[in-house]
Design a protein around this motif. Sequence first.
Motif, short mmCIF file in Angstrom:
data_model
loop_
_atom_site.label_atom_id
_atom_site.label_comp_id
_atom_site.label_asym_id
_atom_site.label_seq_id
_atom_site.Cartn_x
_atom_site.Cartn_y
_atom_site.Cartn_z
N GLU A 78 -55.66 30.01 -44.10
CA GLU A 78 -55.85 29.64 -42.69
C GLU A 78 -55.24 30.68 -41.77
O GLU A 78 -55.83 31.06 -40.75
CB GLU A 78 -55.26 28.25 -42.43
N ILE A 106 -57.23 32.75 -38.80
CA ILE A 106 -56.80 32.73 -37.39
C ILE A 106 -56.50 34.17 -36.93
O ILE A 106 -56.92 34.61 -35.86
CB ILE A 106 -55.54 31.86 -37.21
N ILE A 121 -41.44 24.82 -26.39
CA ILE A 121 -40.15 24.18 -26.68
C ILE A 121 -40.16 23.67 -28.12
O ILE A 121 -41.23 23.57 -28.72
CB ILE A 121 -39.89 23.01 -25.69
N GLN A 154 -46.90 23.06 -21.43
CA GLN A 154 -45.79 23.20 -22.38
C GLN A 154 -46.29 22.80 -23.77
O GLN A 154 -47.00 21.80 -23.89
CB GLN A 154 -44.63 22.29 -21.99
N PHE A 155 -45.89 23.55 -24.77
CA PHE A 155 -46.30 23.26 -26.14
C PHE A 155 -45.08 23.08 -27.02
O PHE A 155 -44.04 23.70 -26.78
CB PHE A 155 -47.17 24.40 -26.69
N GLN A 156 -45.26 22.24 -28.03
CA GLN A 156 -44.16 22.05 -28.98
C GLN A 156 -44.39 22.92 -30.21
O GLN A 156 -45.42 22.77 -30.89
CB GLN A 156 -44.07 20.59 -29.42
N GLU A 215 -45.01 21.08 -45.16
CA GLU A 215 -46.12 20.93 -44.22
C GLU A 215 -45.76 21.36 -42.80
O GLU A 215 -46.61 21.85 -42.05
CB GLU A 215 -46.55 19.45 -44.22
N ASN A 216 -44.48 21.16 -42.42
CA ASN A 216 -44.15 21.25 -41.00
C ASN A 216 -43.07 22.25 -40.59
O ASN A 216 -42.97 22.57 -39.40
CB ASN A 216 -43.71 19.86 -40.49
N ARG A 271 -48.30 30.29 -37.65
CA ARG A 271 -49.63 29.72 -37.35
C ARG A 271 -49.65 29.15 -35.92
O ARG A 271 -50.59 29.38 -35.17
CB ARG A 271 -49.95 28.61 -38.35
N ASP A 272 -48.61 28.42 -35.54
CA ASP A 272 -48.57 27.83 -34.20
C ASP A 272 -48.58 28.91 -33.12
O ASP A 272 -49.26 28.77 -32.10
CB ASP A 272 -47.33 26.94 -34.04
N LEU A 295 -52.10 30.25 -32.97
CA LEU A 295 -53.00 29.28 -32.32
C LEU A 295 -52.78 29.28 -30.81
O LEU A 295 -53.74 29.22 -30.03
CB LEU A 295 -52.78 27.87 -32.88
N LEU A 296 -51.54 29.38 -30.40
CA LEU A 296 -51.25 29.42 -28.96
C LEU A 296 -51.85 30.69 -28.34
O LEU A 296 -52.44 30.64 -27.25
CB LEU A 296 -49.73 29.36 -28.73
N LEU A 334 -54.44 32.27 -29.39
CA LEU A 334 -55.89 32.06 -29.32
C LEU A 334 -56.25 31.15 -28.16
O LEU A 334 -57.24 31.38 -27.46
CB LEU A 334 -56.38 31.43 -30.62
N TYR A 335 -55.46 30.11 -27.99
CA TYR A 335 -55.70 29.15 -26.89
C TYR A 335 -55.67 29.89 -25.55
O TYR A 335 -56.55 29.71 -24.70
CB TYR A 335 -54.64 28.06 -26.94
N LEU A 341 -57.04 22.37 -37.46
CA LEU A 341 -55.65 22.65 -37.13
C LEU A 341 -55.40 22.20 -35.70
O LEU A 341 -56.33 22.17 -34.89
CB LEU A 341 -55.33 24.13 -37.27
N LEU A 394 -52.61 22.17 -32.19
CA LEU A 394 -51.44 22.68 -31.48
C LEU A 394 -51.00 21.53 -30.57
O LEU A 394 -51.85 20.93 -29.91
CB LEU A 394 -51.85 23.90 -30.68
N ALA A 395 -49.70 21.24 -30.54
CA ALA A 395 -49.23 20.06 -29.79
C ALA A 395 -48.80 20.46 -28.38
O ALA A 395 -47.87 21.26 -28.21
CB ALA A 395 -48.08 19.41 -30.53
N GLU A 396 -49.47 19.89 -27.40
CA GLU A 396 -49.09 20.12 -26.01
C GLU A 396 -48.21 18.96 -25.55
O GLU A 396 -48.52 17.80 -25.81
CB GLU A 396 -50.35 20.20 -25.14
N VAL A 397 -47.11 19.28 -24.89
CA VAL A 397 -46.22 18.24 -24.37
C VAL A 397 -46.65 17.97 -22.93
O VAL A 397 -46.62 18.88 -22.10
CB VAL A 397 -44.75 18.72 -24.40
N PHE A 402 -58.44 22.98 -33.21
CA PHE A 402 -59.12 24.19 -33.66
C PHE A 402 -59.87 23.86 -34.95
O PHE A 402 -59.28 23.26 -35.85
CB PHE A 402 -58.10 25.30 -33.98
N LEU A 435 -61.75 25.64 -38.18
CA LEU A 435 -61.83 26.93 -38.87
C LEU A 435 -62.81 26.85 -40.02
O LEU A 435 -62.83 25.85 -40.73
CB LEU A 435 -60.48 27.27 -39.52
#
Lengths: 406, 224
Positions: free
Chosen positions: A18, A22, A167, A180-182, A378-379, A387-388, A391-392, A394-395, B15, B17-20, B132, B134
């Motif tokens: 993955e 990305i 954050i 804001q993203f976690q 996993e986390n 990866r995060d 992805l950000l 790319l966003y 996949l 991405l977490a937005e707060v 996302f 893929l």
Amino acid sequence: MPKMDEYMPAAGRSAIDELKIIASRLKGKTILNVNSTAVGGGVAEILNRMLPMMAELGINPRWELIRGGEDFYAVTKKFHNALHGTRQELTAADFQLYRDTLKANMGSMNLNSDIALIHDPQPAGLIDKKPAGAKWVWRCHIDLSNRQDDVWDFLRGYVSRYDAAVISAPSFSQELPIKQFQVPPSIDPLADKNKELNDAEVSDIMRRLDIPLDKPLISQVSRFDRLKDPLGVIGAFKKIQPYVTARLLLVGGGADDDPEGAQVLAEARAAAEGNPDIIVLCLPPASNIEINAIQRASAIILQKSLKEGFGLTVSEALWKGKPVIAGAVGGIPLQITHKYSGILTRTIEGTAYWMKRLLHEPAYAKKPGENGREHVRENFLLTRHLRDYLLLALYLETGRQDFIHL
Amino acid sequence: METTAREPFKFCARLTLAEVTGRKAANITGLLEGIKAADDAIIYHHTHRYIKQFHHLVPEGANDFAYWVTNTVQADRLGEELTSIDIVQYHSLADIRGAFVKMLEWHIVKNPGPMRTVAPGREFHFMRAIRFSLPTEYSAGDYAGFIECLRNVSASSLYLHVFEARLRPPYGVDDFSHWFETQFHDAEVHKQLSRLDPYSYTLEGLRQRIIRVIEKRLAEASRA
């Protein structure tokens, strides 16, 4: 530095596949990181490992350091403590020194990039020199939930002009006009602190450290700090001693340069005095492989914090598949779901109760340990962290849509 | 039974991405208001995050709302009711949101007294999922190939094709059932897969269950 594919056994093949997909969408893009130090501290540790991975994936990573005199770092240290919730006195001259130092850095730094991750308060003011078209992210590693208003109001003026903020936990979020993203922090499964060790290696290290393994070991690895509650740990252990056969090990770093740390260490030693089953051990800095071995030799690992940032030591312990009992503070509840992937406690009595239960029921104790390791896989591994970030990127690059098809 | 598909099944992965969002709730009323105002990306995050992040566990706390109400607000009865909202029976995120709103409104009507407010720092934080999709290298054109792919694809691929697929057209149908139905006219596999409640399995458990269904059909076809 390890190659991407070396992470497959820990992170899984699909996680690496993955990442490659990305990254292929970001090929040739420059991602700039700016922070205040190249060595020491969690940010530098992560960047040192993550940037070679980006390069291997075809991205062009750059790393710039902000520079300042001792007075600048004294001010940003005050910023740091104030944002963490420890009251600091900041003067107008302090804020002006920050502005002046940032301005001086802007003249000498190369800030060209497609995407920039600006870490923590020290370089936040560089936003004044953001190149046109670049996407800038303020990456905050600090728990802002108890921040001091004057310092935050000052920084907010800069942060509000970024394209996004990142954050580590939702509770660290602030009112901001930007998204804001976690992105939680991570551990590196191939670093000395976390890499696999066989039984013989663990035994050798424990012998060298003179830690006997004739009884189940309960350990807490933390600096000697009141917020890590070492005396509470000793108190909890003493409560269960009449009923269990076990040994407690408190391990921390040297405290020569920290007067309070030295005092807490002395208090812990006094509390353990005359109790042969309580060991208080001070290890030199960078004793990473020793910490790894101690955690792997333990039956239970504690992190009885009273206050915590993210508390990544919990993920380090869970990665070893051990049952972890930890304070329900800061980012720890994101790492432990009570009774599934560890135990969350709030009191000395609760900690004692769960130590006794886990010691007496090893079959039950095994399950949260196993679940905890999978949860970290996993986390909270470095691959997920990278990866995060990708992805950000790319966003931000693809126009900020809720659905993105690659 | 046809043996080769006209259109191969191309496995993708999901996949997030977490937005707060910055919105938080400190009591049941705040939670209700937040859910009412939430868009699909927020409802999706709080009802599906658990499955991916804790996919190795049988998902007892199947959604974040129930988990917070049970463990932080400590309203056990309401928490149990929110846990039992059967997400599999809803075919859109709007319907899922409606189910939570209805349950919370009913609770507030039945319990008009003072409401417990949680301590600062223990509030519910509303988050959004940026999604996302893929492509993966896995593609299947027949039963055996599909089983082989299914053994190897990531949990996030399984998640996309089974959980999320039910929330987009054709609503309520996972991608696997749809493919077997449209490519092979295999009503039996379609029926067996459609009646699975994916929310009551771990992702690995679900993977094995689906493989068993298709292996059984493959064995039947070989005997026929």
